[in-house]
Design a protein around this motif. Structure first.
Motif, PDB file in Angstrom:
ATOM      1  N   ILE A 102       0.854  -1.183   0.000  1.00  0.00           N
ATOM      2  CA  ILE A 102       0.000   0.000   0.000  1.00  0.00           C
ATOM      3  C   ILE A 102       0.891   1.234   0.000  1.00  0.00           C
ATOM      4  O   ILE A 102       1.552   1.529   0.993  1.00  0.00           O
ATOM      5  CB  ILE A 102      -0.922   0.011   1.229  1.00  0.00           C
ATOM      6  N   SER A 103       0.928   1.922  -1.115  1.00  0.00           N
ATOM      7  CA  SER A 103       1.785   3.100  -1.231  1.00  0.00           C
ATOM      8  C   SER A 103       1.175   4.277  -0.474  1.00  0.00           C
ATOM      9  O   SER A 103      -0.028   4.309  -0.201  1.00  0.00           O
ATOM     10  CB  SER A 103       1.967   3.489  -2.703  1.00  0.00           C
ATOM     11  N   GLU A 104       1.998   5.258  -0.161  1.00  0.00           N
ATOM     12  CA  GLU A 104       1.528   6.483   0.487  1.00  0.00           C
ATOM     13  C   GLU A 104       0.477   7.162  -0.384  1.00  0.00           C
ATOM     14  O   GLU A 104      -0.500   7.715   0.110  1.00  0.00           O
ATOM     15  CB  GLU A 104       2.705   7.426   0.749  1.00  0.00           C
ATOM     16  N   GLU A 105       0.685   7.094  -1.706  1.00  0.00           N
ATOM     17  CA  GLU A 105      -0.289   7.667  -2.638  1.00  0.00           C
ATOM     18  C   GLU A 105      -1.668   7.039  -2.437  1.00  0.00           C
ATOM     19  O   GLU A 105      -2.684   7.734  -2.401  1.00  0.00           O
ATOM     20  CB  GLU A 105       0.184   7.466  -4.076  1.00  0.00           C
ATOM     21  N   TRP A 106      -1.712   5.707  -2.291  1.00  0.00           N
ATOM     22  CA  TRP A 106      -2.999   5.038  -2.124  1.00  0.00           C
ATOM     23  C   TRP A 106      -3.599   5.289  -0.756  1.00  0.00           C
ATOM     24  O   TRP A 106      -4.819   5.414  -0.621  1.00  0.00           O
ATOM     25  CB  TRP A 106      -2.895   3.546  -2.452  1.00  0.00           C
ATOM     26  N   VAL A 107      -2.773   5.388   0.259  1.00  0.00           N
ATOM     27  CA  VAL A 107      -3.300   5.746   1.580  1.00  0.00           C
ATOM     28  C   VAL A 107      -3.976   7.108   1.493  1.00  0.00           C
ATOM     29  O   VAL A 107      -5.091   7.295   1.983  1.00  0.00           O
ATOM     30  CB  VAL A 107      -2.188   5.744   2.652  1.00  0.00           C
ATOM     31  N   ASN A 108      -3.314   8.063   0.829  1.00  0.00           N
ATOM     32  CA  ASN A 108      -3.874   9.410   0.677  1.00  0.00           C
ATOM     33  C   ASN A 108      -5.190   9.383  -0.097  1.00  0.00           C
ATOM     34  O   ASN A 108      -6.163  10.045   0.295  1.00  0.00           O
ATOM     35  CB  ASN A 108      -2.885  10.347  -0.010  1.00  0.00           C
ATOM     36  N   LYS A 109      -5.236   8.628  -1.190  1.00  0.00           N
ATOM     37  CA  LYS A 109      -6.463   8.548  -2.001  1.00  0.00           C
ATOM     38  C   LYS A 109      -7.613   7.932  -1.209  1.00  0.00           C
ATOM     39  O   LYS A 109      -8.753   8.402  -1.274  1.00  0.00           O
ATOM     40  CB  LYS A 109      -6.216   7.730  -3.268  1.00  0.00           C
ATOM     41  N   ILE A 110      -7.303   6.887  -0.456  1.00  0.00           N
ATOM     42  CA  ILE A 110      -8.352   6.206   0.312  1.00  0.00           C
ATOM     43  C   ILE A 110      -8.824   7.086   1.465  1.00  0.00           C
ATOM     44  O   ILE A 110     -10.027   7.178   1.726  1.00  0.00           O
ATOM     45  CB  ILE A 110      -7.846   4.824   0.787  1.00  0.00           C
ATOM     46  N   CYS A 111      -7.883   7.764   2.133  1.00  0.00           N
ATOM     47  CA  CYS A 111      -8.278   8.692   3.205  1.00  0.00           C
ATOM     48  C   CYS A 111      -9.172   9.800   2.648  1.00  0.00           C
ATOM     49  O   CYS A 111     -10.202  10.130   3.246  1.00  0.00           O
ATOM     50  CB  CYS A 111      -7.042   9.300   3.870  1.00  0.00           C
ATOM     51  N   GLU A 154      -8.493   7.524  10.879  1.00  0.00           N
ATOM     52  CA  GLU A 154      -7.301   8.134  11.442  1.00  0.00           C
ATOM     53  C   GLU A 154      -6.077   7.228  11.485  1.00  0.00           C
ATOM     54  O   GLU A 154      -4.974   7.690  11.284  1.00  0.00           O
ATOM     55  CB  GLU A 154      -7.623   8.716  12.826  1.00  0.00           C
ATOM     56  N   LYS A 155      -6.229   5.942  11.730  1.00  0.00           N
ATOM     57  CA  LYS A 155      -5.066   5.062  11.868  1.00  0.00           C
ATOM     58  C   LYS A 155      -4.707   4.335  10.576  1.00  0.00           C
ATOM     59  O   LYS A 155      -3.874   3.445  10.577  1.00  0.00           O
ATOM     60  CB  LYS A 155      -5.312   4.038  12.976  1.00  0.00           C
ATOM     61  N   LEU A 156      -5.293   4.734   9.474  1.00  0.00           N
ATOM     62  CA  LEU A 156      -5.081   4.009   8.223  1.00  0.00           C
ATOM     63  C   LEU A 156      -3.608   3.979   7.809  1.00  0.00           C
ATOM     64  O   LEU A 156      -3.117   2.956   7.349  1.00  0.00           O
ATOM     65  CB  LEU A 156      -5.943   4.604   7.109  1.00  0.00           C
ATOM     66  N   ARG A 157      -2.889   5.081   7.981  1.00  0.00           N
ATOM     67  CA  ARG A 157      -1.472   5.122   7.609  1.00  0.00           C
ATOM     68  C   ARG A 157      -0.650   4.128   8.436  1.00  0.00           C
ATOM     69  O   ARG A 157       0.216   3.441   7.913  1.00  0.00           O
ATOM     70  CB  ARG A 157      -0.912   6.532   7.777  1.00  0.00           C
ATOM     71  N   VAL A 158      -0.929   4.062   9.714  1.00  0.00           N
ATOM     72  CA  VAL A 158      -0.219   3.124  10.583  1.00  0.00           C
ATOM     73  C   VAL A 158      -0.527   1.694  10.154  1.00  0.00           C
ATOM     74  O   VAL A 158       0.376   0.859  10.039  1.00  0.00           O
ATOM     75  CB  VAL A 158      -0.614   3.344  12.064  1.00  0.00           C
ATOM     76  N   TYR A 159      -1.791   1.407   9.893  1.00  0.00           N
ATOM     77  CA  TYR A 159      -2.167   0.061   9.471  1.00  0.00           C
ATOM     78  C   TYR A 159      -1.553  -0.301   8.120  1.00  0.00           C
ATOM     79  O   TYR A 159      -1.208  -1.456   7.886  1.00  0.00           O
ATOM     80  CB  TYR A 159      -3.682  -0.094   9.431  1.00  0.00           C
ATOM     81  N   ALA A 160      -1.395   0.676   7.237  1.00  0.00           N
ATOM     82  CA  ALA A 160      -0.738   0.415   5.948  1.00  0.00           C
ATOM     83  C   ALA A 160       0.723   0.050   6.180  1.00  0.00           C
ATOM     84  O   ALA A 160       1.231  -0.900   5.575  1.00  0.00           O
ATOM     85  CB  ALA A 160      -0.850   1.634   5.036  1.00  0.00           C
ATOM     86  N   ASP A 161       1.399   0.782   7.059  1.00  0.00           N
ATOM     87  CA  ASP A 161       2.798   0.474   7.369  1.00  0.00           C
ATOM     88  C   ASP A 161       2.935  -0.935   7.936  1.00  0.00           C
ATOM     89  O   ASP A 161       3.838  -1.685   7.568  1.00  0.00           O
ATOM     90  CB  ASP A 161       3.375   1.479   8.373  1.00  0.00           C
ATOM     91  N   ILE A 162       2.008  -1.298   8.833  1.00  0.00           N
ATOM     92  CA  ILE A 162       2.045  -2.635   9.426  1.00  0.00           C
ATOM     93  C   ILE A 162       1.791  -3.694   8.355  1.00  0.00           C
ATOM     94  O   ILE A 162       2.485  -4.709   8.289  1.00  0.00           O
ATOM     95  CB  ILE A 162       1.030  -2.751  10.576  1.00  0.00           C
ATOM     96  N   SER A 163       0.810  -3.453   7.502  1.00  0.00           N
ATOM     97  CA  SER A 163       0.501  -4.396   6.430  1.00  0.00           C
ATOM     98  C   SER A 163       1.695  -4.561   5.488  1.00  0.00           C
ATOM     99  O   SER A 163       2.003  -5.666   5.053  1.00  0.00           O
ATOM    100  CB  SER A 163      -0.718  -3.920   5.648  1.00  0.00           C
ATOM    101  N   ASN A 164       2.350  -3.444   5.191  1.00  0.00           N
ATOM    102  CA  ASN A 164       3.509  -3.474   4.298  1.00  0.00           C
ATOM    103  C   ASN A 164       4.742  -4.075   4.966  1.00  0.00           C
ATOM    104  O   ASN A 164       5.714  -4.402   4.294  1.00  0.00           O
ATOM    105  CB  ASN A 164       3.862  -2.057   3.831  1.00  0.00           C
ATOM    106  N   LYS A 165       4.700  -4.172   6.289  1.00  0.00           N
ATOM    107  CA  LYS A 165       5.836  -4.653   7.074  1.00  0.00           C
ATOM    108  C   LYS A 165       7.063  -3.791   6.867  1.00  0.00           C
ATOM    109  O   LYS A 165       8.195  -4.267   6.897  1.00  0.00           O
ATOM    110  CB  LYS A 165       6.131  -6.117   6.774  1.00  0.00           C
ATOM    111  N   SER A 166       6.821  -2.500   6.633  1.00  0.00           N
ATOM    112  CA  SER A 166       7.930  -1.564   6.481  1.00  0.00           C
ATOM    113  C   SER A 166       7.440  -0.147   6.720  1.00  0.00           C
ATOM    114  O   SER A 166       6.261   0.145   6.547  1.00  0.00           O
ATOM    115  CB  SER A 166       8.547  -1.655   5.087  1.00  0.00           C
ATOM    116  N   VAL A 167       8.363   0.683   7.154  1.00  0.00           N
ATOM    117  CA  VAL A 167       8.102   2.102   7.348  1.00  0.00           C
ATOM    118  C   VAL A 167       9.266   2.845   6.710  1.00  0.00           C
ATOM    119  O   VAL A 167      10.422   2.556   6.993  1.00  0.00           O
ATOM    120  CB  VAL A 167       8.021   2.464   8.854  1.00  0.00           C
TER     121      VAL A 167
END
Length: 120
Positions: A45-54, A65-78
């Protein structure tokens, strides 16, 4: 395949907004399979897609609110791109540490305080 926390958050927000996977996909000009792959962790999940979905949910009055954190966890990277060198060293050191549960809980509380002050 099971939903990630990112996927659970998106699904709940979608239901709250009265949207289906297909209608959301059409609004975002992607396939339902693409969104499903992000929800189940099969696709990063790219930052671009997090932004579009938010933005998609914010336009419908839904807070994710926590979507970015959950994306990082899903991606297993920050990404630490853009962080100053001291912050990068801190993050790397923390990731390599072997902290017990009590210490981790204290660090988590401190991180929440820092995060709240940063939002202001």
């Amino acid at each position: 395949m099971a939903l990630t926390d990112f996927g659970k958050t998106v699904r709940k927000a979608r239901l709250d907004a009265g949207e289906t996977l297909l209608t959301m996909a059409k609004s975002l000009n992607v396939s339902a399979a693409f969104l499903s792959a992000m929800e189940t962790g099969r696709k990063k999940i790219s930052e671009e897609w997090v932004n579009k979905i938010c933005l998609f949910f914010n336009e419908r009055g839904i807070d994710v609110e926590k979507l970015r954190v959950y994306a990082d966890i899903s991606n297993k990277s920050v990404s630490i791109d853009g962080c100053d060198p001291d912050t990068q060293i801190l993050i790397a050191g923390f990731l390599r540490s072997d902290l017990d549960a009590e210490t981790l809980a204290k660090v988590n509380e401190l991180a929440k305080i820092v995060g709240q002050k940063y939002k202001k």
